[in-house]
Design an enzyme around this catalytic site. Sequence first.
Site, short mmCIF file in Angstrom:
data_model
loop_
_atom_site.label_atom_id
_atom_site.label_comp_id
_atom_site.label_asym_id
_atom_site.label_seq_id
_atom_site.Cartn_x
_atom_site.Cartn_y
_atom_site.Cartn_z
N SER A 101 -23.13 25.84 59.42
CA SER A 101 -22.23 26.37 60.01
C SER A 101 -21.54 27.43 59.51
CB SER A 101 -20.86 25.14 60.23
OG SER A 101 -19.91 25.72 61.04
N ASP A 239 -19.42 31.87 64.79
CA ASP A 239 -19.88 31.51 63.29
C ASP A 239 -21.32 31.36 63.37
OD1 ASP A 239 -19.65 29.07 64.68
OD2 ASP A 239 -19.04 27.85 62.77
N ASP A 241 -23.45 29.03 63.45
CA ASP A 241 -24.02 28.23 64.30
C ASP A 241 -23.36 28.29 65.61
OD1 ASP A 241 -21.81 26.75 63.69
OD2 ASP A 241 -22.98 24.74 63.96
N ASP A 243 -20.77 27.27 66.94
CA ASP A 243 -20.02 26.40 67.70
C ASP A 243 -18.44 26.63 67.45
OD1 ASP A 243 -19.53 25.58 65.16
OD2 ASP A 243 -19.86 23.65 65.17
#
EC number: 5.4.2.10
Length: 450
Positions: A101, A239, A241, A243
Amino acid sequence: MRKYFGTDGIRGRVGEAPMTPDFVMKLGMALGQTLRHHVSNPLVVIGKDTRLSGYMLESALEAGLSAAGCNVLLLGPMPTPGVAYLAQTFRAQSGVVISASHNPFHDNGIKLFGGDGYKLSDELELEIEAALDSTLNCVEPAEFGRAKRVDDAAGRYIEFCKSSFRGSSLKALRVVLDCANGAAYHVAPHVLRELGADVQVIGGAPDGININTACGSTAPARLQKAVIDAAADVGIALDGDADRCIMVDDQGDIVDGDELLYVIARARHARDRLRGPVVGTLMSNLGVENALKAQGIAFERAKVGDRYVLERMKQHDSVLGGESSGHIICLDRSTTGDGLIAALQVLAEMTGSGMSLRDLLDGVSKYPQQMINVRLGAGRGAEAVMQSDAVKQAVDAFTAELGEAGRILLRPSGTEPLIRVMAEGRDAGQIERVVTQLAAIVEEQTGEQG
């Protein structure tokens, strides 16, 4: 009790347990063995962000799944919500994301989704943990799984994101997009441009180690400057990833997840499309909660973490929830937090109303919020400290002092031996005094300076 899984999968520094190739291969075998208990010939899709370690961990995971008799579809770089979506569309039994992440590039992690696009259930995660601690054997050679790459994975997700936009066009908008040198670098620009926006991209050239480095939702300074320099209408920061999302208005000011949640909720409410209460977390800003309630919108708080937000949303049959960090779940569009889809909901309201993002936040006044981390001493747990008479009396006294104009929150960190002491209210000076004095009292009970 979980041994390996946290609230958002398994995560750590690459090369150190548990983020080693041997453990990840074993995790693949454990996942595959667990899935085979429920269905024959399981199919698993694997996506990753742009970290250099993703190649190694992808190969290890693929090997473990194949050894357990699972077929594998390799999606390549793909946002976490994209993997969740493609697990559904390919009718897979699981979707796996290799990503840490918003963490630095030297970390990595594994997130697991079910075939329904939701995070894997607690029961299956515990079953996988039990398998990890047991003897794992390869299936017979004739039963090994096959693996192949999906060449059009990005295109499929691009079309899905575009379908979530219920406005007419983004032709009137000039947008600066920060992809954090992460998983959305090859999808997010296409989505916005194909919807008509004039897009300037930063953080869109990943090299394996620059993910989240001075860019993205956790480091928006570059985006703020770019919005001003380009005289853009809005900035979007994802960010690593993708999400999560935060935004920047045309004056260069940051608009966090709480405020974005307000904009989306108000738009849904005005069109009678907001079902159930809006769900935030214990850290959601009190000013935003009050602004929602002033619009006649109910608000509920869950524990910090998207897993808990989603649980509360399901309990109340809600369609909208999220966190201050920008992790926003629109269940009427997607099964999990999706930074790009959340941004599209805000852009749709901007173009539909003809209002700027700053104007859409009229009526919201965020309260000053301060937090101090107090380190725990040896031998005394967070609960014992927080339940001590001195701390309870102090919390009661400060809560009474703040009244309805503020609140106090003490909570243990989920990753470090810390107690997070937070105070929030209308008066910044009062909040600074309260949180400092309360943290000192908590620290006295730990027996150690923090």
